[in-house]
Design an enzyme around this catalytic site. Structure first.
Site, PDB file in Angstrom:
ATOM      1  N   CYS A  52       8.976  -5.919   3.751  1.00  0.00           N
ATOM      2  CA  CYS A  52       9.712  -5.159   3.120  1.00  0.00           C
ATOM      3  C   CYS A  52      11.202  -5.976   2.725  1.00  0.00           C
ATOM      4  O   CYS A  52      11.832  -6.641   3.503  1.00  0.00           O
ATOM      5  CB  CYS A  52      10.334  -3.889   4.371  1.00  0.00           C
ATOM      6  SG  CYS A  52      11.710  -2.980   4.037  1.00  0.00           S
ATOM      7  N   CYS A  92      14.607  -4.005   3.742  1.00  0.00           N
ATOM      8  CA  CYS A  92      15.200  -4.096   5.061  1.00  0.00           C
ATOM      9  C   CYS A  92      14.196  -4.702   5.970  1.00  0.00           C
ATOM     10  O   CYS A  92      13.877  -6.138   5.705  1.00  0.00           O
ATOM     11  CB  CYS A  92      15.561  -2.755   5.555  1.00  0.00           C
ATOM     12  SG  CYS A  92      14.774  -1.335   5.199  1.00  0.00           S
ATOM     13  N   SER A  93      13.385  -4.248   6.889  1.00  0.00           N
ATOM     14  CA  SER A  93      12.336  -4.855   7.487  1.00  0.00           C
ATOM     15  C   SER A  93      11.467  -3.686   7.833  1.00  0.00           C
ATOM     16  O   SER A  93      10.918  -3.363   9.098  1.00  0.00           O
ATOM     17  CB  SER A  93      12.730  -5.436   8.817  1.00  0.00           C
ATOM     18  OG  SER A  93      13.639  -6.673   8.130  1.00  0.00           O
ATOM     19  N   CYS A  94      11.097  -2.659   7.237  1.00  0.00           N
ATOM     20  CA  CYS A  94      10.118  -1.477   7.239  1.00  0.00           C
ATOM     21  C   CYS A  94       8.850  -1.907   7.945  1.00  0.00           C
ATOM     22  O   CYS A  94       8.251  -3.030   7.289  1.00  0.00           O
ATOM     23  CB  CYS A  94      10.118  -0.716   6.156  1.00  0.00           C
ATOM     24  SG  CYS A  94      11.609   0.287   5.765  1.00  0.00           S
TER      25      CYS A  94
END
Lengths: 198, 223
Positions: free
Chosen positions: A103, A106-108
């Protein structure tokens, strides 16, 4: 934001304690709810869920078919669903095709099957580079792929979440589904590693 | 928006970190509390669950607030930003309390009059059903719009202006670009678009494919 008038950056642990106190004393958050969230993601939800999905797909061809066709539904069959798992797509790694997930914004990450993301997944270097030079990044992480392996990178920009179904390692034909679960790693289910035989 | 969070393809980050199999979920005790507090702060500040508003708070952080205390530090800072946006907390309230917690005697700012958005999601989660047909078909060539959006968007810079092929149509979903600002759900069809690495990074790029999920308004036809 993390600075005050004096320009000093206060430690995040202290600021966290301050925020918790400010919200609790005004009754804006319930400490029981807060502790419930922590227990859920520190203890209950983690990559063991995903490992169960993978081991079942390795041993049950009909389940594997359903998983690749409708990941969300097949994963829910095993009881796994929830936030950050509204629509999970499962992609299969083979000797000639390799999928890896990131991601960049962000850090999905697919929480219901993998829990919260590891530090390397949240690291700017991974987020920035794997969409531009995946082969080099994977090599730095210890996974050297042959030149003829086709790589597909999946950038999780919407609410779609990706789970990689790794290759079942050779020499594991005699193992039970339960024994296979313990072989499957989080990193293989994101696509930065292969599953090793025991 | 164009900010620190949009990292795809940006240079200067050095080597990646090698995975550690035994890594704990939270490396330090405060991180588990910051994680839960950020989720709850976002709910309190939004008057409901709005992951888009939270992601927009993250991307509005400056470089220091985004990077220096790591992932959960940035969650804490985004939670604070949402709380000050909604005037649940005054700017500086957290730092003032933090100083008092370590034994200083500083005056804490008064509690402001809250201004929580009038927000009412029409359903749980982000997926929505739509009556209109998707504008693009699987196999169709599409171009990611080359636009710089001042507010929230999930259209990464590195794909803007580039051409790919619709690989799959995903469930329709709330549009982050408006929902993040509490300006409505405006659900749209979502597509997995497949790009060739050489289209994105030039003829000398390592050959590979990349898929990105695109909301319908992020795309334009190439014909």
């Amino acid at each position: 934001m993390t600075t005050t008038g004096s320009g000093e950056r206060l430690p995040p642990a202290l600021r966290t304690e301050a925020l918790e106190q400010l919200l609790t004393e005004r009754g804006l958050i319930d400490p029981k709810v807060m502790n419930g969230i922590i227990t859920e993601y520190e203890t209950n939800v983690g990559p063991l869920n995903g490992a169960k999905v993978v081991a079942k797909a390795w041993t049950d061809p009909e389940y594997r078919r359903r998983l690749l066709q409708d990941g969300t539904a097949a994963i829910k069959e095993l009881g796994f669903s929830g936030p950050q798992g509204e629509h999970i797509v499962v992609v299969e790694n083979t000797p000639t095709t390799h999928h890896v997930v990131v991601c960049t914004l962000c850090s999905c990450y697919p929480w219901p099957v993998l829990g919260l993301p590891p530090s390397w997944y949240k690291d700017p270097a991974y987020r920035a580079r794997v969409v531009k030079e995946p082969r080099t990044v994977l090599s730095e992480m210890g996974l050297d792929l042959d030149d003829d392996v086709q790589i597909t990178v999946h950038d999780s920009t919407s609410e779609v979440r990706w789970l990689v179904l790794p290759e079942r390692p050779a020499g594991t034909e005699h193992l039970t589904e339960e024994e296979l679960v313990s072989l499957v790693t989080r990193d293989a289910m994101v696509g930065v590693a292969k599953v090793a035989a025991p | 928006m164009d900010g620190i969070a949009d990292m795809g393809g940006t240079p200067g980050w050095g080597p990646v970190h090698s995975p550690r199999r035994d890594e704990p979920v939270f490396a330090e005790p405060w991180q588990r509390r910051a994680f839960a507090l950020a989720i709850l702060s976002s709910r309190v500040a939004s008057g409901g669950i709005n992951v888009d508003a939270f992601r927009h708070a993250l991307e509005r952080l400056d470089r220091v607030a985004y990077l220096d205390d790591g992932y959960y530090g940035r969650w804490l800072n985004a939670g604070e930003l949402m709380l000050t946006d909604s005037a649940i907390l005054a700017p500086g309230a957290i730092d003032a309390r933090a100083r008092n917690l370590r034994g200083e005697h500083v005056e804490e700012p008064p509690i402001p009059a809250p201004a929580v958005p009038d927000y009412a999601p029409t359903a749980v989660g982000s997926l929505r059903s739509m009556d209109t047909a998707p504008a693009f078909a699987v196999g169709e060539c599409v171009r990611a719009r080359d636009v710089s959006v001042p507010g929230h968007t999930r259209l990464p810079r590195y794909v803007r202006g580039h051409t790919g092929v619709v690989q799959d149509i995903r469930p329709a979903s709330v549009l982050p670009d408006t929902n993040a600002h509490f300006l409505g759900e405006n659900p749209q069809h979502v597509y997995s678009v497949r790009f060739d690495s050489r289209e994105l990074w030039g003829a000398d790029a390592d050959p590979f494919a990349l898929t990105v999920e695109m909301y319908e308004s992020y795309l334009e036809t190439t014909s």
